[in-house]
Scaffold this motif. Structure first.
Motif, PDB file in Angstrom:
ATOM      1  N   PHE A 183      -0.809  14.221 -19.868  1.00 25.55           N
ATOM      2  CA  PHE A 183      -1.392  13.041 -19.238  1.00 25.55           C
ATOM      3  C   PHE A 183      -1.913  12.058 -20.290  1.00 25.55           C
ATOM      4  O   PHE A 183      -1.739  10.840 -20.176  1.00 25.55           O
ATOM      5  CB  PHE A 183      -2.521  13.455 -18.301  1.00 25.55           C
ATOM      6  CG  PHE A 183      -3.108  12.321 -17.507  1.00 25.55           C
ATOM      7  CD1 PHE A 183      -2.327  11.587 -16.620  1.00 25.55           C
ATOM      8  CD2 PHE A 183      -4.444  11.969 -17.640  1.00 25.55           C
ATOM      9  CE1 PHE A 183      -2.864  10.531 -15.887  1.00 25.55           C
ATOM     10  CE2 PHE A 183      -4.993  10.935 -16.914  1.00 25.55           C
ATOM     11  CZ  PHE A 183      -4.192  10.202 -16.034  1.00 25.55           C
ATOM     12  N   GLY A 184      -2.546  12.613 -21.349  1.00 27.83           N
ATOM     13  CA  GLY A 184      -3.055  11.745 -22.410  1.00 27.83           C
ATOM     14  C   GLY A 184      -1.946  11.022 -23.151  1.00 27.83           C
ATOM     15  O   GLY A 184      -2.093   9.845 -23.524  1.00 27.83           O
ATOM     16  N   LEU A 288      -0.807  13.892 -13.872  1.00 31.05           N
ATOM     17  CA  LEU A 288      -2.100  14.042 -13.214  1.00 31.05           C
ATOM     18  C   LEU A 288      -2.020  15.096 -12.100  1.00 31.05           C
ATOM     19  O   LEU A 288      -2.937  15.911 -11.942  1.00 31.05           O
ATOM     20  CB  LEU A 288      -2.563  12.700 -12.641  1.00 31.05           C
ATOM     21  CG  LEU A 288      -3.958  12.708 -11.988  1.00 31.05           C
ATOM     22  CD1 LEU A 288      -5.021  13.225 -12.956  1.00 31.05           C
ATOM     23  CD2 LEU A 288      -4.324  11.315 -11.479  1.00 31.05           C
ATOM     24  N   ASN A 289      -0.936  15.080 -11.342  1.00 34.44           N
ATOM     25  CA  ASN A 289      -0.735  16.126 -10.323  1.00 34.44           C
ATOM     26  C   ASN A 289      -0.747  17.512 -10.955  1.00 34.44           C
ATOM     27  O   ASN A 289      -1.348  18.458 -10.419  1.00 34.44           O
ATOM     28  CB  ASN A 289       0.612  15.921  -9.609  1.00 34.44           C
ATOM     29  CG  ASN A 289       0.621  14.710  -8.703  1.00 34.44           C
ATOM     30  OD1 ASN A 289      -0.425  14.136  -8.404  1.00 34.44           O
ATOM     31  ND2 ASN A 289       1.802  14.301  -8.274  1.00 34.44           N
ATOM     32  N   MET A 356       6.333   6.854  -7.038  1.00 41.16           N
ATOM     33  CA  MET A 356       4.917   6.669  -6.733  1.00 41.16           C
ATOM     34  C   MET A 356       4.054   6.798  -7.985  1.00 41.16           C
ATOM     35  O   MET A 356       4.229   7.708  -8.793  1.00 41.16           O
ATOM     36  CB  MET A 356       4.472   7.699  -5.681  1.00 41.16           C
ATOM     37  CG  MET A 356       3.072   7.442  -5.126  1.00 41.16           C
ATOM     38  SD  MET A 356       2.547   8.735  -3.949  1.00 41.16           S
ATOM     39  CE  MET A 356       3.871   8.668  -2.736  1.00 41.16           C
ATOM     40  N   ASP A 357       3.101   5.875  -8.135  1.00 39.60           N
ATOM     41  CA  ASP A 357       2.191   5.866  -9.277  1.00 39.60           C
ATOM     42  C   ASP A 357       0.783   6.244  -8.802  1.00 39.60           C
ATOM     43  O   ASP A 357       0.497   6.272  -7.598  1.00 39.60           O
ATOM     44  CB  ASP A 357       2.183   4.480  -9.930  1.00 39.60           C
ATOM     45  CG  ASP A 357       1.437   4.467 -11.254  1.00 39.60           C
ATOM     46  OD1 ASP A 357       1.592   5.424 -12.044  1.00 39.60           O
ATOM     47  OD2 ASP A 357       0.685   3.502 -11.487  1.00 39.60           O
ATOM     48  N   ILE A 358      -0.107   6.519  -9.750  1.00 36.85           N
ATOM     49  CA  ILE A 358      -1.471   6.930  -9.396  1.00 36.85           C
ATOM     50  C   ILE A 358      -2.255   5.815  -8.716  1.00 36.85           C
ATOM     51  O   ILE A 358      -3.278   6.093  -8.072  1.00 36.85           O
ATOM     52  CB  ILE A 358      -2.235   7.431 -10.629  1.00 36.85           C
ATOM     53  CG1 ILE A 358      -2.298   6.349 -11.722  1.00 36.85           C
ATOM     54  CG2 ILE A 358      -1.604   8.703 -11.183  1.00 36.85           C
ATOM     55  CD1 ILE A 358      -3.136   6.749 -12.935  1.00 36.85           C
ATOM     56  N   TYR A 359      -1.795   4.568  -8.847  1.00 39.35           N
ATOM     57  CA  TYR A 359      -2.502   3.457  -8.234  1.00 39.35           C
ATOM     58  C   TYR A 359      -1.958   3.083  -6.859  1.00 39.35           C
ATOM     59  O   TYR A 359      -2.476   2.166  -6.218  1.00 39.35           O
ATOM     60  CB  TYR A 359      -2.472   2.238  -9.162  1.00 39.35           C
ATOM     61  CG  TYR A 359      -3.187   2.480 -10.467  1.00 39.35           C
ATOM     62  CD1 TYR A 359      -4.576   2.648 -10.506  1.00 39.35           C
ATOM     63  CD2 TYR A 359      -2.480   2.565 -11.661  1.00 39.35           C
ATOM     64  CE1 TYR A 359      -5.230   2.887 -11.707  1.00 39.35           C
ATOM     65  CE2 TYR A 359      -3.134   2.799 -12.866  1.00 39.35           C
ATOM     66  CZ  TYR A 359      -4.506   2.965 -12.878  1.00 39.35           C
ATOM     67  OH  TYR A 359      -5.152   3.197 -14.074  1.00 39.35           O
ATOM     68  N   ASN A 360      -0.934   3.772  -6.404  1.00 37.52           N
ATOM     69  CA  ASN A 360      -0.424   3.519  -5.058  1.00 37.52           C
ATOM     70  C   ASN A 360      -1.441   3.989  -4.013  1.00 37.52           C
ATOM     71  O   ASN A 360      -2.069   5.042  -4.193  1.00 37.52           O
ATOM     72  CB  ASN A 360       0.897   4.259  -4.840  1.00 37.52           C
ATOM     73  CG  ASN A 360       2.043   3.594  -5.583  1.00 37.52           C
ATOM     74  OD1 ASN A 360       1.880   3.176  -6.723  1.00 37.52           O
ATOM     75  ND2 ASN A 360       3.209   3.533  -4.963  1.00 37.52           N
TER      76      ASN A 360
END
Length: 486
Positions: A183-184, A288-289, A356-360
């Motif tokens: 993720f980093g 992130l998932n 799909m992104d984390i901001y969706n």
């Protein structure tokens, strides 16, 4: 190295007396080093750095690649060779010892991670990834068999759930760290594959994992917290040990009722990682998932471990309670997942599409499903090991059962990863996963009812009784020989 313990009283060389002898545990730093929890923590960090990094890579979906086909074929190779060698790895463990078996088991992980770095640099290196997967399956079979034998034999009957939970929490923390690295490295990326730096970071961690088995205590020097000694491996002939596989099944056929539960225990990863995480999300969201999935496993193993070792409940009650929790979790997460799965197919979301992104706005609900899947996975694996441990206290029998567990679960995983590689519809894989998990619980229920007791008794230990009969025959022969000489 001198003995780590001093026996209280005179003791005896008779096997029956040794089994109830109480030993004084070492003190000071020596006592800390030889404490069962210390060794379980060291064992957990071996798996933190080796299988934990493998899980971090697999959890990304497609091994972090755009096209998951090569990764699916490689993972199929991992589990195919694993399934074969795991069936006999308990016998090898009994022959050469758990410490050497564990060391050998760590050797394939760095090669496997390195193969993904190679294909990221040279796209035509898919053959190397698949070959590395096949070699990893061989070594991983031995690692997990040694892990099962050590983890279940170092604890007392009352500690099995807690020891499994401690191990599972630290082990899954490895996948959390690996997911954090990913993720980093990819936090600003909206691509569908990871960078070289991700693979390099994970590779370094797997190399460190090879060194820990060299620092661990020999099992024959270990004393449990109640003062009883861990039974030393028997070292018989190979023929006798392979016969032990047959004896373990014949004397305790109830283990066969756990095979469907074992079969399902790695089967569900394919849909979770490739057909959900990789199919729907870009690399940032996948990372992130992955992080949340493995973090939730730490919580799940702790929750079920407390229940399985509760002193307020009898062991049979704890077994039924754990089964009921698994049943409830199984239907909760699969009904939830079904409503997502029916909205997409392989053709509706191709690998190179915008994902799909984390901001969706719909992302938070989807990541919660991953969290609940992580809870279910940890509870499933912990309960499976706890049920195995509740069937026996014999180190060698536990090694054989651990081999059964990993062999059967890998056979299931090899099949489903191959189905994913050839493009079987997502819905088919999802429904087969759901049915197999339910079947595993259905078959486990009569085993719990008929076989799990509030304490383990000698009548349950077919291998121990076989060895005692052999020893008695040898002793009788020596006595008769001595009479003839006199």
């Amino acid at each position: 190295m001198s003995s780590s313990v001093d026996e209280k009283g005179s003791g005896s060389n008779n096997p029956d007396n040794d089994s109830i002898s109480v030993y004084e545990r070492p003190r000071g730093l020596r006592g800390v080093y030889y404490h069962p929890i210390t060794q379980i923590v060291m064992l957990a960090f071996v798996c933190f750095l080796c299988p934990g990094m493998f899980n971090a890579l697999t959890g990304l979906g497609g091994g972090g690649q755009v096209n998951p086909t090569t990764s699916a074929n490689s993972t199929c190779a991992v589990y195919a060779t694993y399934a074969f060698f795991a069936f006999f790895s308990g016998t090898v463990n009994n022959k050469i010892g758990a410490k050497r078996t564990l060391l050998f088991g760590t050797l394939g992980y760095a090669l496997y991670v390195g193969s993904y770095l190679a294909i990221n640099i040279h796209p035509g290196a898919g053959w190397f990834v698949v070959t590395s997967g096949a070699l990893l399956g061989v070594t991983a079979a031995f690692l997990w068999t040694a892990q099962g034998a050590i983890m279940l034999s170092y604890c007392t009957e009352a500690q099995k759930g807690i020891f499994i939970s401690i191990f599972w929490a630290i082990f899954n923390l490895g996948a959390v760290v690996g997911a954090t690295v990913s993720f980093g490295q990819n936090i600003h990326s909206t691509n569908n594959s990871v960078s070289n730096g991700t693979y390099i970071g994970i590779l370094i961690l797997t190399i460190l994992g090879v060194t820990i088995p060299l620092l661990m205590a020999d099992p024959d020097k270990m004393i449990r917290t109640d003062g009883t000694r861990v039974v030393m491996p028997r070292l018989p002939s190979w023929k006798s040990e392979f016969h032990g596989l047959w004896v373990a099944i014949i004397t305790d056929p109830m283990i066969l009722l756990l095979f469907p539960m074992f079969f399902a225990s790695n089967y569900f990863y394919t849909w979770q990682f490739n057909d959900y995480n990789s199919a729907l999300f870009n690399i940032r969201a996948r990372s992130l998932n992955n992080f949340m999935y493995w973090l939730s496993q730490i919580i799940g193993s702790g929750m079920i471990g407390v229940i399985l070792d509760s002193k307020r409940l009898r062991r049979r009650v704890r077994a039924f309670t754990g089964w009921g929790i698994l049943l409830a979790m199984t239907f909760t997460v699969h009904i939830w997942a079904y409503f997502y799965q029916r909205t997409y197919t392989r053709t509706s979301i191709p690998p190179n599409s915008q994902k799909m992104d984390i901001y969706n706005p719909e992302y938070p609900a989807h990541v919660w499903l991953m969290i609940f899947y992580g809870l279910l996975d940890a509870m499933w694996q912990t309960t499976s090991f706890w049920l195995i441990g509740a069937m026996s206290n014999d180190t060698n029998k536990l090694a054989i059962y651990s081999g059964f567990y990993h062999s059967v679960q890998s056979a299931g995983a090899a099949g489903v990863w191959r189905m994913d590689a050839i493009g079987l519809p997502y819905m088919n894989i999802f429904l087969s996963t759901w049915c197999l998990v339910v079947a595993g619980l259905v078959f486990a229920l009569p085993m719990i009812y008929l076989r799990i007791r509030d304490t383990t008794v000698l009548e349950d230990e077919g291998l121990m009784k076989r060895d005692q009969e052999i020893n008695n025959m040898k002793a009788k022969g020596m006595i008769e020989g001595g009479n003839e000489v006199s």
